[in-house]
Structure formats: C-alpha cells, structure tokens
Design an enzyme around this catalytic site. Structure first.
Site, PDB file in Angstrom:
ATOM      1  N   ASP A  13       0.873  -1.164   0.000  1.00 34.16           N
ATOM      2  CA  ASP A  13       0.000   0.000   0.000  1.00 34.16           C
ATOM      3  C   ASP A  13       0.921   1.228   0.000  1.00 34.16           C
ATOM      4  OD1 ASP A  13      -2.421   1.624   0.568  1.00 34.16           O
ATOM      5  OD2 ASP A  13      -1.444   1.893   2.505  1.00 34.16           O
ATOM      6  N   ASP A  15      -0.209   5.161   0.932  1.00 35.03           N
ATOM      7  CA  ASP A  15      -0.477   6.118   2.011  1.00 35.03           C
ATOM      8  C   ASP A  15      -0.577   5.401   3.352  1.00 35.03           C
ATOM      9  OD1 ASP A  15      -0.718   8.664   0.585  1.00 35.03           O
ATOM     10  OD2 ASP A  15      -2.468   7.748  -0.372  1.00 35.03           O
ATOM     11  N   ASP A 169      -1.477  -0.804   5.946  1.00 27.83           N
ATOM     12  CA  ASP A 169      -1.744  -0.234   7.271  1.00 27.83           C
ATOM     13  C   ASP A 169      -3.222  -0.138   7.605  1.00 27.83           C
ATOM     14  OD1 ASP A 169      -1.989   1.860   5.239  1.00 27.83           O
ATOM     15  OD2 ASP A 169      -2.253   3.234   6.915  1.00 27.83           O
TER      16      ASP A 169
END
Length: 220
Positions: A13, A15, A169
């Site tokens: 991922d 961001d 995250d």
C-alpha cells in the site's frame, strides 16, 4: 530468486505504509467538508476510510451528499491535499527498505487507493518509481477491499496467490488480501490501530519499518 524464499511478489500500500500522509488526508477531508458546509468527520472516521478509492471514501463519510455534488467534494479534497503535499514525506526508513528489497531480487508492486495521477506524482517526487515493477490504482480498478488489484497484479507477474504478500496499514488492505487468497502483513504506524488490524489475523503486525525489514528478512 532462491528456493528458500516464501514470496516472489511484495505488494505495498502507499499512504500510511510508505508515505506518512494519513494526517494530511484527514485534514484535507475535513477541510473539503467545511468548504461545502457539510458536517466535519472526526479524525477517527476520516482515518478509517484511508485506503479506499476517493469517491468510495467520501461516499462513506458523507452519504447524505447528493451524487451530483460529489465531484465538487472530490475537487475540494484534491485542492487541499495538493496544497499540503510538499510537506508530506516518506516514513523514515521507507526508501532504504524498498531499495534493499529491490536489490534482493523481489518483484515489488503498489496497490493503492490513490488515483493513477496521484501515485505517479508520488513515485516521481520520491524517486521510488524505478524500484516498482507494477501498480494498480483505485481509478482503474475496483476499490479495496475488492480483490481486483491483487488479482490483476498476480496475473501480470504470473505469480500464484500463495507466493505473494500484501503489506498495508488498513483493514481494507488486509481484507483485500484475504479476498484474493494472498497473505498479508500489517503495519501499525499508519492509519488504523493495531488491535483493529490484528483482528483480521495478518501473518504479523509490525510497529516500524525497521521491524518490517527484520520480519521480511526472516519470514519472506
């Protein structure tokens, strides 16, 4: 690639995993809502939708907004985010982690809720573009947690699901991995709290990029 390796393809991922952008995303969402006279979402609510495609995220946060006004909200969000962009940096150790994994021969990819334009900008400004072999963005695929991004990357690289690892995250990253039959590794320094991530039973949940590198050296 040695036979001892568990994974051939590592999908990151962006961001909240490689770039420390969660705070800017939250502030930009809240500012965009204020611009349109909409209720301002809490920090927690705004952080929850990080990782979704922008249209999907805003639809979750402001479901009462008429469809014909959603483009206006998207435009205001992008304006605020771009104003903050020069102050956003990679997490400490992110560059070194990606460089090291690339040097070790892993195939690296990105699966992100960003638009293609946004990811291209980020890869160019950070200088990381040359390390990634492929990517999928929310404006060219179904949004997370749909498995399309991972399915397309697996097909592109000819990698079986069991030989790929998703690193992210948010619960959206972990649910996408589960939906695609791909293993997942959670990072707890981004948008979503560790207990929420652990509830989805990733292989592990690390607290820093240093710990991420050590885990990959031992388990990947």
């Amino acid at each position: 690639m040695t036979d001892a390796r568990r994974f051939d393809l590592l999908v990151f991922d962006w961001d909240g995993t490689l770039m420390d952008s969660a705070g800017a995303i939250v502030a930009s969402v809240q500012a965009a809502c204020r611009d349109l006279g909409l209720p301002e979402p809490s920090d927690e609510a705004a952080r929850y939708v990080i990782g979704l495609g922008l249209s999907e995220a805003l639809a979750v946060l402001v479901p009462q907004l008429p469809l014909h006004r959603r483009a206006e909200l998207v435009e205001r969000y992008r304006s605020h985010f771009l104003a903050r962009y020069p102050g956003i940096a990679l997490f400490e150790g992110a560059r070194e982690t990606i460089e090291a994994l690339h040097a070790q021969g892993y195939r690296l990819a990105v699966a992100t809720g960003k638009s293609r334009r946004g990811l291209s900008r980020a890869l160019e400004t950070t200088g990381l573009a040359r390390y990634f072999h492929g990517s999928r963005c929310a404006d060219e695929c179904f949004s997370k947690p749909h498995p399309a991004m991972l399915h397309e990357l697996l097909e592109e690289f000819g990698v079986e699901p069991g030989r790929a690892l998703m690193i992210g995250d948010t619960v959206h990253d972990l649910q996408m991995a589960r939906n695609a039959g791909v293993a997942a590794l959670a990072v707890a320094y981004g948008a979503h709290p560790k207990p929420t991530l652990m509830a989805l039973e990733p292989l592990a949940c690390v607290d820093s990029l240093g710990e991420l590198r050590r885990w990959l050296a031992t388990h990947a």
